[in-house]
Design a protein around this motif. Structure first.
Motif, PDB file in Angstrom:
ATOM      1  N   VAL A 185       7.698 -15.941 -68.943  1.00 37.23           N
ATOM      2  CA  VAL A 185       9.107 -15.532 -68.901  1.00 37.23           C
ATOM      3  C   VAL A 185       9.223 -14.018 -68.942  1.00 37.23           C
ATOM      4  N   TRP A 186       8.441 -13.390 -69.806  1.00 38.35           N
ATOM      5  CA  TRP A 186       8.507 -11.929 -69.927  1.00 38.35           C
ATOM      6  C   TRP A 186       8.150 -11.256 -68.604  1.00 38.35           C
ATOM      7  N   ILE A 187       7.093 -11.758 -67.958  1.00 35.22           N
ATOM      8  CA  ILE A 187       6.696 -11.214 -66.650  1.00 35.22           C
ATOM      9  C   ILE A 187       7.784 -11.470 -65.613  1.00 35.22           C
ATOM     10  N   SER A 188       8.327 -12.685 -65.619  1.00 32.75           N
ATOM     11  CA  SER A 188       9.313 -13.082 -64.607  1.00 32.75           C
ATOM     12  C   SER A 188      10.622 -12.324 -64.734  1.00 32.75           C
ATOM     13  N   THR A 189      10.940 -11.822 -65.926  1.00 32.76           N
ATOM     14  CA  THR A 189      12.229 -11.150 -66.134  1.00 32.76           C
ATOM     15  C   THR A 189      12.099  -9.635 -66.239  1.00 32.76           C
ATOM     16  N   ILE A 190      10.942  -9.094 -65.850  1.00 33.81           N
ATOM     17  CA  ILE A 190      10.792  -7.630 -65.839  1.00 33.81           C
ATOM     18  C   ILE A 190      11.821  -7.027 -64.882  1.00 33.81           C
ATOM     19  N   GLY A 191      12.574  -6.063 -65.370  1.00 29.24           N
ATOM     20  CA  GLY A 191      13.577  -5.402 -64.537  1.00 29.24           C
ATOM     21  C   GLY A 191      14.834  -6.216 -64.309  1.00 29.24           C
ATOM     22  N   LYS A 192      14.967  -7.366 -64.977  1.00 27.03           N
ATOM     23  CA  LYS A 192      16.148  -8.214 -64.790  1.00 27.03           C
ATOM     24  C   LYS A 192      17.330  -7.632 -65.549  1.00 27.03           C
ATOM     25  N   HIS A 193      18.437  -7.451 -64.821  1.00 25.59           N
ATOM     26  CA  HIS A 193      19.675  -6.970 -65.447  1.00 25.59           C
ATOM     27  C   HIS A 193      20.538  -8.156 -65.848  1.00 25.59           C
ATOM     28  N   PRO A 194      21.344  -8.024 -66.895  1.00 21.93           N
ATOM     29  CA  PRO A 194      22.304  -9.093 -67.215  1.00 21.93           C
ATOM     30  C   PRO A 194      23.243  -9.337 -66.050  1.00 21.93           C
ATOM     31  N   MET A 195      23.831 -10.506 -66.030  1.00 24.41           N
ATOM     32  CA  MET A 195      24.661 -10.925 -64.916  1.00 24.41           C
ATOM     33  C   MET A 195      25.819  -9.978 -64.644  1.00 24.41           C
ATOM     34  N   HIS A 196      26.355  -9.374 -65.711  1.00 24.10           N
ATOM     35  CA  HIS A 196      27.555  -8.561 -65.572  1.00 24.10           C
ATOM     36  C   HIS A 196      27.292  -7.070 -65.791  1.00 24.10           C
ATOM     37  N   SER A 197      26.034  -6.662 -65.677  1.00 22.07           N
ATOM     38  CA  SER A 197      25.733  -5.252 -65.889  1.00 22.07           C
ATOM     39  C   SER A 197      24.502  -4.849 -65.103  1.00 22.07           C
ATOM     40  N   ARG A 198      24.541  -3.678 -64.490  1.00 21.15           N
ATOM     41  CA  ARG A 198      23.379  -3.144 -63.790  1.00 21.15           C
ATOM     42  C   ARG A 198      22.786  -1.937 -64.524  1.00 21.15           C
ATOM     43  N   ARG A 199      23.377  -1.607 -65.669  1.00 17.84           N
ATOM     44  CA  ARG A 199      22.932  -0.425 -66.404  1.00 17.84           C
ATOM     45  C   ARG A 199      21.863  -0.749 -67.432  1.00 17.84           C
ATOM     46  N   GLN A 200      21.747  -2.021 -67.815  1.00 14.44           N
ATOM     47  CA  GLN A 200      20.825  -2.386 -68.886  1.00 14.44           C
ATOM     48  C   GLN A 200      19.918  -3.529 -68.427  1.00 14.44           C
ATOM     49  N   ASN A 201      18.795  -3.670 -69.078  1.00 16.42           N
ATOM     50  CA  ASN A 201      17.912  -4.795 -68.830  1.00 16.42           C
ATOM     51  C   ASN A 201      18.300  -5.968 -69.724  1.00 16.42           C
ATOM     52  N   LEU A 202      17.865  -7.156 -69.340  1.00 15.83           N
ATOM     53  CA  LEU A 202      18.120  -8.342 -70.146  1.00 15.83           C
ATOM     54  C   LEU A 202      17.575  -8.110 -71.553  1.00 15.83           C
ATOM     55  N   HIS A 203      18.379  -8.460 -72.546  1.00 16.15           N
ATOM     56  CA  HIS A 203      18.005  -8.162 -73.926  1.00 16.15           C
ATOM     57  C   HIS A 203      16.743  -8.925 -74.328  1.00 16.15           C
ATOM     58  N   PRO A 204      15.835  -8.300 -75.103  1.00 12.42           N
ATOM     59  CA  PRO A 204      14.619  -8.998 -75.553  1.00 12.42           C
ATOM     60  C   PRO A 204      14.907 -10.323 -76.243  1.00 12.42           C
ATOM     61  N   ARG A 205      16.029 -10.419 -76.963  1.00 10.68           N
ATOM     62  CA  ARG A 205      16.372 -11.662 -77.654  1.00 10.68           C
ATOM     63  C   ARG A 205      16.528 -12.806 -76.643  1.00 10.68           C
ATOM     64  N   THR A 206      17.218 -12.507 -75.552  1.00 14.60           N
ATOM     65  CA  THR A 206      17.419 -13.518 -74.520  1.00 14.60           C
ATOM     66  C   THR A 206      16.105 -13.900 -73.866  1.00 14.60           C
ATOM     67  N   ARG A 207      15.264 -12.916 -73.606  1.00 18.58           N
ATOM     68  CA  ARG A 207      13.980 -13.187 -72.936  1.00 18.58           C
ATOM     69  C   ARG A 207      13.060 -14.033 -73.815  1.00 18.58           C
ATOM     70  N   TRP A 208      13.010 -13.750 -75.103  1.00 20.66           N
ATOM     71  CA  TRP A 208      12.144 -14.533 -75.981  1.00 20.66           C
ATOM     72  C   TRP A 208      12.672 -15.952 -76.168  1.00 20.66           C
ATOM     73  N   LEU A 209      13.976 -16.113 -76.230  1.00 20.14           N
ATOM     74  CA  LEU A 209      14.523 -17.459 -76.351  1.00 20.14           C
ATOM     75  C   LEU A 209      14.315 -18.265 -75.073  1.00 20.14           C
ATOM     76  N   LEU A 210      14.418 -17.619 -73.917  1.00 18.06           N
ATOM     77  CA  LEU A 210      14.064 -18.280 -72.667  1.00 18.06           C
ATOM     78  C   LEU A 210      12.611 -18.745 -72.703  1.00 18.06           C
ATOM     79  N   GLY A 211      11.764 -17.916 -73.313  1.00 16.16           N
ATOM     80  CA  GLY A 211      10.355 -18.263 -73.415  1.00 16.16           C
ATOM     81  C   GLY A 211      10.094 -19.404 -74.371  1.00 16.16           C
ATOM     82  N   TRP A 212      10.851 -19.477 -75.443  1.00 20.82           N
ATOM     83  CA  TRP A 212      10.609 -20.534 -76.428  1.00 20.82           C
ATOM     84  C   TRP A 212      11.140 -21.889 -75.966  1.00 20.82           C
ATOM     85  N   PHE A 213      12.327 -21.884 -75.353  1.00 24.93           N
ATOM     86  CA  PHE A 213      12.964 -23.161 -75.031  1.00 24.93           C
ATOM     87  C   PHE A 213      12.492 -23.721 -73.681  1.00 24.93           C
ATOM     88  N   GLY A 214      11.189 -23.843 -73.536  1.00 23.94           N
ATOM     89  CA  GLY A 214      10.629 -24.546 -72.391  1.00 23.94           C
ATOM     90  C   GLY A 214      10.379 -25.984 -72.784  1.00 23.94           C
TER      91      GLY A 214
END
Length: 431
Positions: free
Chosen positions: A331-360
């Motif tokens: 998940v971490w590799i797959s979401t490198i450089g991923k911006h949130p749906m409603h923003s192009r200024r920031q990357n997807l928050h680490p909290r979201t990325r780790w939870l995506l990784g856990w809930f497989g």
């Protein structure tokens, strides 16, 4: 003497009563309904009352398991499609494309490498194991999926869309593993696999998933103008869409799971009356919950201590690597450089990325692919090895993810709510 069938009906009815009446307490606990069903399934299996038996005289009824799980999956992936109202734009579905296009192949081939190097499998067996365990579950993951059609959370959207799609798109890799089991010379079948199982079947699934529900909705709306259907019978229209889409797609050798997921998306967008898809979703979710009960009861009844312990070391290796290494890092590799749906200024928050990784979460989809492989020639010691690794992985997933889903999602929602009050302008980094 009381008939076993009548006893089964009594126990299942009692289970439903207890779960329904206790649901207000259960939803507050770090406990999933699936975990309760699993325990009851074990109680009804060979180590308990022996009321449910998929194994008789050491013969396993894989066909029954395949058909039950197949129906559960098509109901569930349609539900996933109906829940999603996000516009069909690349920037919105970017998270889904990453989880399917990068994460799923990473998971399959990482598991295949583990199977080859550490479990003594050949490449065909190892890839088949990876394909069986790669799909995340759309049935058991309702706690972490979109809660309704108005839910815009990107974590929930990613998990819902991933669960709806990868149950279909793992199929080419299952076929790859089955072909490799039968013929070690990949050159004999690789071209046909690319053309038929990869390109044609996916394209046919998408096209049929658009055409069939569009036609049904058009007919429904035309007839409703002349004479409204009975309100009670209208609930079954969703079942008609699912069954017709799935069967017609299978007729042309497309992926029915993919077509049914696409059909859910199409139905959500095709009605002029926006309430109708919501009514269908409500009905389908209730049916999905009922199917979940039966499937997890069956899983519990399958479990046997001796083969679980025989394959425990191999299963534990797969579980630790899949849950704690392969999925999170993938998940971490797959979401490198991923911006949130409603923003192009920031990357997807680490909290979201780790939870995506856990809930497989692994579950019914893996059970289906395993039963399907049994029917297509998977047998012998390899079949037992793959089967018990799969069963054990699903059981551990039901336990770990069931216990952690409620507290982790409450923590996640609390952080979002807290951040909204503190800094509403930058909330999109958490979505």
């Amino acid at each position: 003497m009381v008939d076993i069938y009548i006893l089964n009906l009594f126990v299942i009815g009692l289970l439903l009563l207890v779960v329904i009446l206790g649901s207000g307490w259960i939803t507050r606990l770090p406990l999933s309904f699936a975990l309760i069903y699993l325990v009851v399934g074990i109680f009804l299996g060979p180590y308990g009352l022996g009321l449910i038996q998929l194994r008789r005289d050491d013969v396993f009824n894989a066909e029954l398991l395949e058909r039950i799980t197949e129906f559960v999956v098509i109901i569930s992936v349609f539900s996933c499609g109906l829940k999603i109202v996000h516009p069909l734009r690349l920037e919105v579905w970017n998270i889904t494309l990453r989880l399917i296009g990068f994460l799923m192949p990473i998971s399959i081939f990482a598991l295949a490498i583990v199977g080859k190097l550490f479990l003594g499998m050949n490449w065909g067996e190892a890839i088949l194991l990876g394909a069986i365990l790669a799909p995340t579950d759309p049935v058991l993951a309702s706690e972490v999926q979109l809660t309704d059609a108005n839910d815009q959370d990107e974590l929930r959207f990613g998990l819902t869309s991933e669960g709806g799609l990868n149950d279909a798109l793992a199929f080419p890799f299952v076929y790859f593993g089955l072909y490799a089991l039968k013929d070690n010379n990949w050159g004999n079948w690789f071209k046909d696999w690319i053309l038929v199982d990869l390109i044609w079947a996916i394209a046919a699934g998408i096209i049929m998933g658009i055409i069939v529900p569009k036609a049904i909705v058009w007919i429904d709306q035309k007839i409703q103008k002349r004479r409204s259907a009975d309100e009670l019978m209208e609930d079954f229209l969703a079942i008609s869409v699912i069954l017709l889409t799935y069967s017609l797609t299978e007729f042309v050798n497309g992926y029915g799971f993919l077509a049914v997921f696409v059909a859910g998306l199409v139905v959500q967008r095709s009605y002029r009356n926006r309430e109708k898809p919501l009514e269908q979703l409500e009905f389908i979710e209730r049916l999905e919950k009922l199917m979940e009960v039966g499937t997890i009861l069956l899983l519990g009844s399958i479990l046997l201590f001796k083969p679980i312990f025989t394959n425990a070391a191999q299963s534990l290796l797969i579980i630790i690597l899949l849950f704690l290494v392969i999925r999170p890092i993938g998940v971490w590799i797959s979401t490198i450089g991923k911006h949130p749906m409603h923003s192009r200024r920031q990357n997807l928050h680490p909290r979201t990325r780790w939870l995506l990784g856990w809930f497989g979460i692994r579950g019914v989809g893996s059970l289906y692919y395993l039963a399907y492989a049994f029917g297509k020639g998977l047998e012998g010691e390899t079949a037992e090895q793959i089967a018990w690794i799969t069963y054990t992985t699903i059981v551990v997933s039901v336990i770990l993810h069931g216990i952690s889903a409620t507290p982790l999602m409450n923590w996640y929602e609390h952080k979002i709510s807290k951040h909204r009050k503190a800094a509403p302008a930058t909330i999109d980094e958490f979505e």
